[in-house]
Design a protein around this motif. Structure first.
Motif, PDB file in Angstrom:
ATOM      1  N   MET A  97     -38.586  14.864  -1.452  1.00  0.00           N
ATOM      2  CA  MET A  97     -39.124  15.980  -2.252  1.00  0.00           C
ATOM      3  C   MET A  97     -38.290  16.229  -3.507  1.00  0.00           C
ATOM      4  O   MET A  97     -36.858  16.577  -3.353  1.00  0.00           O
ATOM      5  CB  MET A  97     -39.126  17.336  -1.451  1.00  0.00           C
ATOM      6  N   ILE A  98     -38.805  16.708  -4.697  1.00  0.00           N
ATOM      7  CA  ILE A  98     -38.134  17.196  -5.860  1.00  0.00           C
ATOM      8  C   ILE A  98     -38.320  18.767  -5.812  1.00  0.00           C
ATOM      9  O   ILE A  98     -39.380  19.232  -5.558  1.00  0.00           O
ATOM     10  CB  ILE A  98     -38.771  16.648  -6.797  1.00  0.00           C
ATOM     11  N   ILE A  99     -37.314  19.593  -6.053  1.00  0.00           N
ATOM     12  CA  ILE A  99     -37.531  20.893  -6.233  1.00  0.00           C
ATOM     13  C   ILE A  99     -36.751  21.279  -7.571  1.00  0.00           C
ATOM     14  O   ILE A  99     -35.831  20.510  -7.902  1.00  0.00           O
ATOM     15  CB  ILE A  99     -36.723  21.872  -5.106  1.00  0.00           C
ATOM     16  N   ILE A 100     -37.746  21.885  -8.435  1.00  0.00           N
ATOM     17  CA  ILE A 100     -37.315  22.487  -9.957  1.00  0.00           C
ATOM     18  C   ILE A 100     -36.882  23.683  -9.894  1.00  0.00           C
ATOM     19  O   ILE A 100     -37.750  24.575  -9.400  1.00  0.00           O
ATOM     20  CB  ILE A 100     -38.317  22.064 -10.940  1.00  0.00           C
ATOM     21  N   ARG A 101     -35.826  24.178 -10.111  1.00  0.00           N
ATOM     22  CA  ARG A 101     -35.665  25.594 -10.283  1.00  0.00           C
ATOM     23  C   ARG A 101     -36.235  26.062 -11.797  1.00  0.00           C
ATOM     24  O   ARG A 101     -36.190  25.480 -12.773  1.00  0.00           O
ATOM     25  CB  ARG A 101     -33.883  25.945 -10.424  1.00  0.00           C
ATOM     26  N   ILE A 102     -36.933  27.317 -11.516  1.00  0.00           N
ATOM     27  CA  ILE A 102     -37.631  27.812 -12.575  1.00  0.00           C
ATOM     28  C   ILE A 102     -36.824  28.984 -13.149  1.00  0.00           C
ATOM     29  O   ILE A 102     -36.478  29.884 -12.554  1.00  0.00           O
ATOM     30  CB  ILE A 102     -39.091  28.306 -12.468  1.00  0.00           C
ATOM     31  N   ILE A 103     -36.270  28.942 -14.474  1.00  0.00           N
ATOM     32  CA  ILE A 103     -35.460  29.801 -15.116  1.00  0.00           C
ATOM     33  C   ILE A 103     -35.989  30.169 -16.387  1.00  0.00           C
ATOM     34  O   ILE A 103     -36.442  29.176 -17.267  1.00  0.00           O
ATOM     35  CB  ILE A 103     -34.015  29.252 -14.811  1.00  0.00           C
ATOM     36  N   GLY A 104     -35.514  31.234 -16.944  1.00  0.00           N
ATOM     37  CA  GLY A 104     -35.708  31.775 -18.395  1.00  0.00           C
ATOM     38  C   GLY A 104     -36.914  32.294 -18.667  1.00  0.00           C
ATOM     39  O   GLY A 104     -37.855  32.554 -17.749  1.00  0.00           O
ATOM     40  N   VAL A 135     -43.397  17.648  -5.220  1.00  0.00           N
ATOM     41  CA  VAL A 135     -42.578  18.420  -5.987  1.00  0.00           C
ATOM     42  C   VAL A 135     -42.913  20.043  -5.631  1.00  0.00           C
ATOM     43  O   VAL A 135     -44.013  20.024  -5.391  1.00  0.00           O
ATOM     44  CB  VAL A 135     -42.693  18.276  -7.509  1.00  0.00           C
ATOM     45  N   ARG A 136     -41.801  20.730  -5.603  1.00  0.00           N
ATOM     46  CA  ARG A 136     -41.985  22.217  -5.392  1.00  0.00           C
ATOM     47  C   ARG A 136     -41.349  23.082  -6.609  1.00  0.00           C
ATOM     48  O   ARG A 136     -40.456  22.463  -7.295  1.00  0.00           O
ATOM     49  CB  ARG A 136     -41.156  22.521  -4.127  1.00  0.00           C
ATOM     50  N   ALA A 137     -41.286  24.040  -6.691  1.00  0.00           N
ATOM     51  CA  ALA A 137     -40.743  25.006  -7.504  1.00  0.00           C
ATOM     52  C   ALA A 137     -39.878  25.996  -6.855  1.00  0.00           C
ATOM     53  O   ALA A 137     -40.631  26.731  -5.794  1.00  0.00           O
ATOM     54  CB  ALA A 137     -41.826  25.904  -8.610  1.00  0.00           C
ATOM     55  N   CYS A 175     -44.044  33.894 -16.245  1.00  0.00           N
ATOM     56  CA  CYS A 175     -45.418  34.160 -17.108  1.00  0.00           C
ATOM     57  C   CYS A 175     -46.425  33.123 -16.707  1.00  0.00           C
ATOM     58  O   CYS A 175     -47.406  33.327 -17.272  1.00  0.00           O
ATOM     59  CB  CYS A 175     -44.627  34.172 -18.741  1.00  0.00           C
ATOM     60  N   LEU A 176     -45.785  31.932 -16.061  1.00  0.00           N
ATOM     61  CA  LEU A 176     -47.002  30.911 -16.016  1.00  0.00           C
ATOM     62  C   LEU A 176     -48.375  31.414 -15.450  1.00  0.00           C
ATOM     63  O   LEU A 176     -49.278  30.518 -16.056  1.00  0.00           O
ATOM     64  CB  LEU A 176     -46.217  29.638 -15.285  1.00  0.00           C
ATOM     65  N   PRO A 177     -48.468  31.992 -14.565  1.00  0.00           N
ATOM     66  CA  PRO A 177     -49.694  32.326 -13.932  1.00  0.00           C
ATOM     67  C   PRO A 177     -50.633  33.012 -14.892  1.00  0.00           C
ATOM     68  O   PRO A 177     -51.808  33.003 -14.989  1.00  0.00           O
ATOM     69  CB  PRO A 177     -49.379  33.484 -13.028  1.00  0.00           C
ATOM     70  N   GLU A 178     -49.986  33.766 -16.020  1.00  0.00           N
ATOM     71  CA  GLU A 178     -50.856  34.283 -16.967  1.00  0.00           C
ATOM     72  C   GLU A 178     -51.434  33.141 -18.004  1.00  0.00           C
ATOM     73  O   GLU A 178     -52.580  33.331 -18.460  1.00  0.00           O
ATOM     74  CB  GLU A 178     -49.969  35.126 -17.918  1.00  0.00           C
ATOM     75  N   LEU A 179     -51.053  31.725 -18.063  1.00  0.00           N
ATOM     76  CA  LEU A 179     -51.633  30.835 -18.777  1.00  0.00           C
ATOM     77  C   LEU A 179     -52.253  29.721 -17.616  1.00  0.00           C
ATOM     78  O   LEU A 179     -52.714  28.770 -18.091  1.00  0.00           O
ATOM     79  CB  LEU A 179     -50.476  30.018 -19.120  1.00  0.00           C
ATOM     80  N   GLY A 180     -52.596  30.236 -16.498  1.00  0.00           N
ATOM     81  CA  GLY A 180     -53.391  29.666 -15.684  1.00  0.00           C
ATOM     82  C   GLY A 180     -52.673  28.490 -14.795  1.00  0.00           C
ATOM     83  O   GLY A 180     -53.502  27.502 -14.562  1.00  0.00           O
ATOM     84  N   LEU A 181     -51.477  28.482 -14.702  1.00  0.00           N
ATOM     85  CA  LEU A 181     -50.474  27.467 -14.263  1.00  0.00           C
ATOM     86  C   LEU A 181     -49.976  27.947 -13.096  1.00  0.00           C
ATOM     87  O   LEU A 181     -49.647  29.103 -12.670  1.00  0.00           O
ATOM     88  CB  LEU A 181     -49.416  27.120 -15.249  1.00  0.00           C
ATOM     89  N   ALA A 182     -50.099  27.038 -12.132  1.00  0.00           N
ATOM     90  CA  ALA A 182     -49.711  27.332 -10.737  1.00  0.00           C
ATOM     91  C   ALA A 182     -48.827  26.227 -10.156  1.00  0.00           C
ATOM     92  O   ALA A 182     -49.005  25.082 -10.325  1.00  0.00           O
ATOM     93  CB  ALA A 182     -50.924  27.674  -9.713  1.00  0.00           C
ATOM     94  N   MET A 183     -47.808  26.467  -9.304  1.00  0.00           N
ATOM     95  CA  MET A 183     -47.040  25.468  -8.670  1.00  0.00           C
ATOM     96  C   MET A 183     -46.713  25.872  -7.141  1.00  0.00           C
ATOM     97  O   MET A 183     -46.828  26.909  -6.836  1.00  0.00           O
ATOM     98  CB  MET A 183     -45.585  25.534  -9.409  1.00  0.00           C
ATOM     99  N   LYS A 184     -46.586  24.726  -6.429  1.00  0.00           N
ATOM    100  CA  LYS A 184     -46.334  25.116  -5.034  1.00  0.00           C
ATOM    101  C   LYS A 184     -44.790  25.519  -4.949  1.00  0.00           C
ATOM    102  O   LYS A 184     -43.813  24.868  -5.379  1.00  0.00           O
ATOM    103  CB  LYS A 184     -46.387  23.709  -4.264  1.00  0.00           C
ATOM    104  N   LYS A 185     -44.754  26.542  -4.096  1.00  0.00           N
ATOM    105  CA  LYS A 185     -43.261  27.211  -4.082  1.00  0.00           C
ATOM    106  C   LYS A 185     -42.353  26.592  -2.984  1.00  0.00           C
ATOM    107  O   LYS A 185     -43.179  26.321  -1.910  1.00  0.00           O
ATOM    108  CB  LYS A 185     -43.635  28.725  -3.781  1.00  0.00           C
ATOM    109  N   ALA A 186     -41.356  26.420  -3.279  1.00  0.00           N
ATOM    110  CA  ALA A 186     -40.395  25.703  -2.191  1.00  0.00           C
ATOM    111  C   ALA A 186     -39.923  26.985  -1.294  1.00  0.00           C
ATOM    112  O   ALA A 186     -39.699  28.012  -1.790  1.00  0.00           O
ATOM    113  CB  ALA A 186     -39.298  25.082  -2.882  1.00  0.00           C
ATOM    114  N   SER A 187     -39.913  26.694   0.008  1.00  0.00           N
ATOM    115  CA  SER A 187     -39.417  27.113   0.894  1.00  0.00           C
ATOM    116  C   SER A 187     -37.869  27.505   0.821  1.00  0.00           C
ATOM    117  O   SER A 187     -37.112  26.538   0.486  1.00  0.00           O
ATOM    118  CB  SER A 187     -39.941  27.089   2.446  1.00  0.00           C
ATOM    119  N   LYS A 188     -37.408  28.685   1.699  1.00  0.00           N
ATOM    120  CA  LYS A 188     -36.093  28.897   1.444  1.00  0.00           C
ATOM    121  C   LYS A 188     -35.281  27.631   2.552  1.00  0.00           C
ATOM    122  O   LYS A 188     -34.136  27.183   2.031  1.00  0.00           O
ATOM    123  CB  LYS A 188     -35.418  30.094   2.049  1.00  0.00           C
ATOM    124  N   ALA A 189     -36.049  26.917   3.432  1.00  0.00           N
ATOM    125  CA  ALA A 189     -35.472  25.969   4.440  1.00  0.00           C
ATOM    126  C   ALA A 189     -35.311  24.856   3.586  1.00  0.00           C
ATOM    127  O   ALA A 189     -34.398  23.802   3.476  1.00  0.00           O
ATOM    128  CB  ALA A 189     -36.302  25.828   5.529  1.00  0.00           C
TER     129      ALA A 189
END
Length: 281
Positions: free
Chosen positions: A1-8, A30-32, A47-61
């Protein structure tokens, strides 16, 4: 699995989302990691949901499995040892071709290069949808863009003015050279200036062919990016915000002028697209 940290802010979020889409294109799970935006001290909205963009969210585990707990000193030590090869922090903004071949990694960085999403670029363009502007919102600028040949100019001030790495990079001379270059290529263009300090930006330009976008009250971040993307040409700052405004411009004959240097560190940058015009700043 790839997890990408979303920042900025919005521009950086779009680069990270673009990398996310590239992994999806390659059929990599892949998860965010969106945990930064849950913190009370986070100054940038997600802000991404405002542009109609969705990602699968990574769990804490899932996050702990790849990079441990950020607050743990021992996990930070472990990341530097052979047992913690699954955490990658971007050290310098340059293109790393091997990045998209990873299968099991936590990625912490900005990934500001079009090559990271070269396969997913078409899907990305079709997925990004700016909301319809509210009635009365920037109607003057939008009407001008629809009726005239226009060139956006983005002047990043405010948070950039005292920034040790990004501040003062795009000089007044850069903007004058960029505007003159556009004039040699395009006749009768109108320049539309966008800035987070429009009064100060106004002092940099003069003449009847310059127009300034001033918002009445707070508006969503995507509004200026949308308006930039609708202009015929773009003059961008050393800012991912106007980078995306130019990249999303679908005018087949567009001219994009970008600064040669993006940072005050003296190090090069690979962020500009190959067909853009770079001008010394």
């Amino acid at each position: 699995m790839i997890i990408i940290r979303i920042i900025g802010g919005l521009g950086n979020q779009l680069f990270q989302y673009a990398l996310y889409k590239e992994f999806e294109y390659r059929n990599v799970e892949v998860r965010a990691d969106l945990s930064l935006y849950d913190r009370t001290d986070c100054i940038r909205p997600y802000c991404l949901p405002e542009l109609g963009l969705a990602m699968k969210k990574a769990s804490k585990a899932e996050i702990r499995r790849l990079c441990g707990d950020d607050s743990s000193f021992w996990n930070k030590v472990l990341r530097k040892t052979a047992g913690r090869k699954r955490y990658l922090k971007e050290k310098f903004p340059r293109f790393e071709p091997a990045l998209c071949d990873f299968k099991d990694k936590y990625l912490n960085g900005y990934w500001q290069n079009e090559n990271y999403f070269r396969h997913a670029a078409g899907a990305l363009r079709s997925e990004i949808h700016f909301p319809v502007l509210a009635e009365g919102m920037d109607e003057t600028a939008l009407e001008l863009i629809r009726k005239k040949n226009t060139t956006s100019i983005h002047v990043r001030l405010g948070d950039y003015e005292n920034h040790p790495t990004l501040g003062g990079v795009c000089t007044e001379e850069y903007y004058n050279r960029a505007a003159n270059y556009i004039r040699t290529c395009v006749k009768n263009t109108e320049f539309i200036v966008f800035s987070n300090d429009i009064d100060k930006a106004r002092q940099m330009f003069g003449g009847e062919h310059f127009h300034y976008v001033r918002h009445e009250g707070a508006v969503p971040d995507y509004v200026d990016m949308y308006l930039m993307s609708k202009c015929s040409q773009n003059i961008i700052a050393n800012s991912t915000f106007s980078w995306w405004g130019a990249w999303l411009n679908q005018n087949r004959n567009k001219i994009v002028v970008a600064p040669e240097k993006w940072l005050n560190t003296g190090e090069g940058s690979c962020i500009n697209c190959g067909d853009w015009i770079t001008i010394k700043n």
